[in-house]
Design a protein around this motif. Structure first.
Motif, short mmCIF file in Angstrom:
data_model
loop_
_atom_site.label_atom_id
_atom_site.label_comp_id
_atom_site.label_asym_id
_atom_site.label_seq_id
_atom_site.Cartn_x
_atom_site.Cartn_y
_atom_site.Cartn_z
N VAL A 217 0.84 -1.20 0.00
CA VAL A 217 0.00 0.00 0.00
C VAL A 217 0.87 1.24 0.00
O VAL A 217 0.62 2.21 -0.73
CB VAL A 217 -0.95 0.00 1.22
N ASP A 218 1.94 1.24 0.80
CA ASP A 218 2.86 2.38 0.85
C ASP A 218 3.50 2.62 -0.51
O ASP A 218 3.57 3.76 -0.98
CB ASP A 218 3.94 2.15 1.91
N GLN A 219 3.96 1.56 -1.17
CA GLN A 219 4.56 1.70 -2.49
C GLN A 219 3.56 2.25 -3.50
O GLN A 219 3.91 3.09 -4.34
CB GLN A 219 5.11 0.36 -2.98
N ASP A 236 7.84 5.55 10.78
CA ASP A 236 6.62 5.54 11.58
C ASP A 236 5.55 6.46 10.99
O ASP A 236 4.36 6.13 11.01
CB ASP A 236 6.94 5.95 13.02
N HIS A 237 5.98 7.61 10.45
CA HIS A 237 4.98 8.54 9.90
C HIS A 237 4.29 7.95 8.68
O HIS A 237 3.13 8.28 8.39
CB HIS A 237 5.61 9.91 9.59
N ASP A 238 4.99 7.05 7.96
CA ASP A 238 4.35 6.36 6.83
C ASP A 238 3.25 5.42 7.33
O ASP A 238 2.17 5.34 6.74
CB ASP A 238 5.39 5.56 6.04
N ILE A 239 3.57 4.68 8.40
CA ILE A 239 2.58 3.77 8.97
C ILE A 239 1.37 4.55 9.47
O ILE A 239 0.22 4.17 9.22
CB ILE A 239 3.21 2.95 10.13
N VAL A 274 -0.86 -3.17 15.37
CA VAL A 274 0.18 -3.97 16.02
C VAL A 274 1.57 -3.44 15.65
O VAL A 274 2.43 -3.21 16.51
CB VAL A 274 0.06 -5.47 15.62
N PHE A 275 1.79 -3.20 14.34
CA PHE A 275 3.09 -2.69 13.89
C PHE A 275 3.37 -1.31 14.50
O PHE A 275 4.48 -1.04 14.96
CB PHE A 275 3.13 -2.59 12.36
N ASP A 276 2.36 -0.46 14.48
CA ASP A 276 2.53 0.90 14.97
C ASP A 276 2.83 0.92 16.47
O ASP A 276 3.73 1.63 16.94
CB ASP A 276 1.26 1.72 14.68
N SER A 277 2.12 0.10 17.22
CA SER A 277 2.33 0.04 18.68
C SER A 277 3.72 -0.50 19.01
O SER A 277 4.41 0.04 19.89
CB SER A 277 1.26 -0.84 19.33
N SER A 286 13.29 2.14 11.85
CA SER A 286 12.53 2.01 10.62
C SER A 286 11.74 0.70 10.67
O SER A 286 12.00 -0.15 11.53
CB SER A 286 13.46 2.00 9.39
N PHE A 287 10.76 0.58 9.78
CA PHE A 287 10.02 -0.66 9.62
C PHE A 287 10.47 -1.27 8.30
O PHE A 287 10.34 -0.64 7.24
CB PHE A 287 8.51 -0.39 9.60
#
Length: 513
Positions: A217-219, A236-239, A274-277, A286-287
């Motif tokens: 989705v980000d891409q 994080d701001h992307d998430i 879950v990823f954000d937390s 970074s993620f």
């Protein structure tokens, strides 16, 4: 040569997947089949803990279809593993027996510790990340690990996954802001129960379908110009942005989001939470998405023990050796040209009066670019530069992040200043002006070095450089007659001249030892 095929079936709480690998001539493994079925086994788990008959029949139906695929191959080995839902089923022995009796598969139920370990193993064998936290969120469980210097230090399996969290906190198809807030509080409490997660300030590496969908989705939103997901990195701001964007959509629109699998539309937001937390708890840098996960870890551990593989000593080296095998790279020629390139850069740095400096990263990029220089000639010699750039920029190279992969592609495909600009243009915002100048210089040095070994005889023994304000004088010492190399150097030196902004004069002399 006989073909050797190996299969893995991964029975998850949300999906069941079959992957078949082919062992190639170099002994490496290539994925040749990847079949997925959405099972949602977690939804068939009764309050008593039993997987009900509908769930068992659903699983058997999927495995029967997979067996038709696996029967079409002469497999050297097949491994069938199951994770959280089967592990948590009170009737797991019955399920194992029925799968073996009706399908013929010997199903192995992975423990929580094994599931976490295999995810970690896949990450360290496919990235160059030395310290990190991995997270693999499935339908019914979430595994996290922390590793230092590529060695696992801690692991834990939480008894919740994207499906369970959706069922626990979300009443409708799409969570409300209130539901997401309650979910966030729950996750914070869960992750803070593990002291070893807090404040690690390392990359957070996501494994599995939900992590993959987040990256896709980000891409899509960014119109990302490179192919490939493995080692794709976001902040994080992307998430946060993706989470807020998806929260504005109704379920019908959510199902149509580019990059998001339709079958994950109802569980993607709990998974992103879950990823954000966890990103916040870890204080992550970074993620990073890892396309390699549980199946690859099982494969490394169970199917390659005969080949002495557990943890690869150098992931990038393994990847470049695979490229050498796939594209018939001439090791002798490449090593000689690389040696020449290193001699030139050392001479420029030593005698360039501060005009030329090469960092450790520059030297590493030069060596990697030289190793795969003009690799596209394997496809077509006339357009080898274009093929080289496309192949390297868009092929997953384990151990290299996307920007580093692009740098190697620009060096290895260097043909001229104009072609370099053409290739670099879609990524013009990725590099500072000085970075582009350095990459073009490394590309020009690489091209020039290969012209000094154009006949592949390895005749160049030594190089000496005298750098002046407007000229560069190069003495090339050869152990054989050098006329063909002299011809190629005269043809190619203009590219080096443009990169260093000096006229280049090359004098070939006999090497006297």
């Amino acid at each position: 040569m006989d073909k050797h095929h190996y299969a893995i079936i991964d029975i998850g709480s949300n999906t069941v997947r079959l992957v078949i690998y082919l062992r190639n001539k170099s002994g490496r493994f290539k994925e040749v089949e990847n079949v997925k079925a959405v099972a949602r086994l977690r939804n068939y788990l009764e309050d008593t803990g039993e997987l009900n008959e509908d769930g068992i029949q659903n699983l058997l139906k999927i495995l029967k279809s997979f067996k038709e695929v696996t029967d079409s191959y002469q497999l050297d080995q097949l491994v069938c593993v199951a994770t959280a839902t089967i592990r948590q089923s009170t009737n797991q022995e019955e399920i194992i027996a029925r799968v073996e009796e009706q399908i013929g598969y010997n199903m192995i139920i992975l423990s929580e510790r094994e599931e976490a370990y295999y995810g970690y193993l896949a990450v360290v064998n496919s990235t160059s990340i030395t310290d990190g936290v991995t997270i693999d969120i499935g339908g019914g469980s979430t595994e996290v690990t922390y590793f230092e210097n590529r060695k696992i230090q801690y692991s834990h399996s939480f008894p919740f996954g994207a499906l369970t969290l959706k069922n626990m906190f979300v009443k409708g198809e799409v969570p409300t802001e209130h539901e997401m807030k309650k979910l966030s509080g729950y996750l914070k409490d869960q992750f803070e129960s593990l002291p070893w997660l807090k404040g690690r300030q390392v990359p957070l590496i996501g494994i599995g379908g939900s992590a993959r969908n987040l990256a896709q989705v980000d891409q899509s939103l960014k119109e990302y110009p490179l192919a490939g997901l493995h080692q794709y990195s976001i902040k994080d701001h992307d998430i946060q942005f993706i989470k807020q964007y998806l929260m504005t959509l109704n379920f019908k629109k959510l199902q149509k989001v580019e990059g998001l699998s339709k079958d994950r539309a109802d569980i993607i937001l709990p998974a992103i939470e879950v990823f954000d937390s966890l990103y916040d708890i870890v204080g992550a840098k970074s993620f990073v998405l890892s396309r390699k996960g549980l199946r690859d870890g099982v494969f490394n551990e169970q199917l390659t023990t005969d080949f002495g593989i557990s943890i690869f000593p150098n992931v990038i080296e393994e990847s470049f050796n695979e490229l050498a095998s796939d594209f018939d790279i001439n090791y002798k020629h490449v090593l000689k040209a690389t040696d020449i390139a290193m001699k030139i850069t050392n001479e420029l740095q030593e005698h360039g009066d501060g005009d030329f400096s090469f960092t450790e990263e520059d030297v590493s990029l030069l060596k990697r670019g030289a190793f795969v220089y003009n690799l596209g000639g394997y496809i077509d010699s006339e357009s080898s530069s274009q093929h080289t750039f496309y192949l390297l920029a868009n092929r997953t190279i384990d151990g290299l992040f996307h920007k580093d992969r692009l740098k190697v592609a620009l060096i290895a495909s260097f043909k001229s200043k104009s072609i370099f600009k053409q290739f670099a243009h879609p990524y013009k915002h990725w590099f500072l002006k000085d970075e582009k100048k350095k990459l073009r210089l490394l590309g020009a040095i690489t091209k020039f070095s290969f012209s000094l070994d154009s006949t592949r005889r390895g005749i160049v023994e030594d190089i000496r450089v005298d750098v002046q304000k407007e000229e560069l004088h190069m003495q090339v010492y050869c152990n054989q007659e050098s006329l063909p190399e002299e011809y190629q150097v005269e043809k190619q030196k203009k590219h080096l001249e443009k990169a260093i902004k000096r006229n280049v004069h090359v004098c070939f002399q006999p090497y006297e030892g």
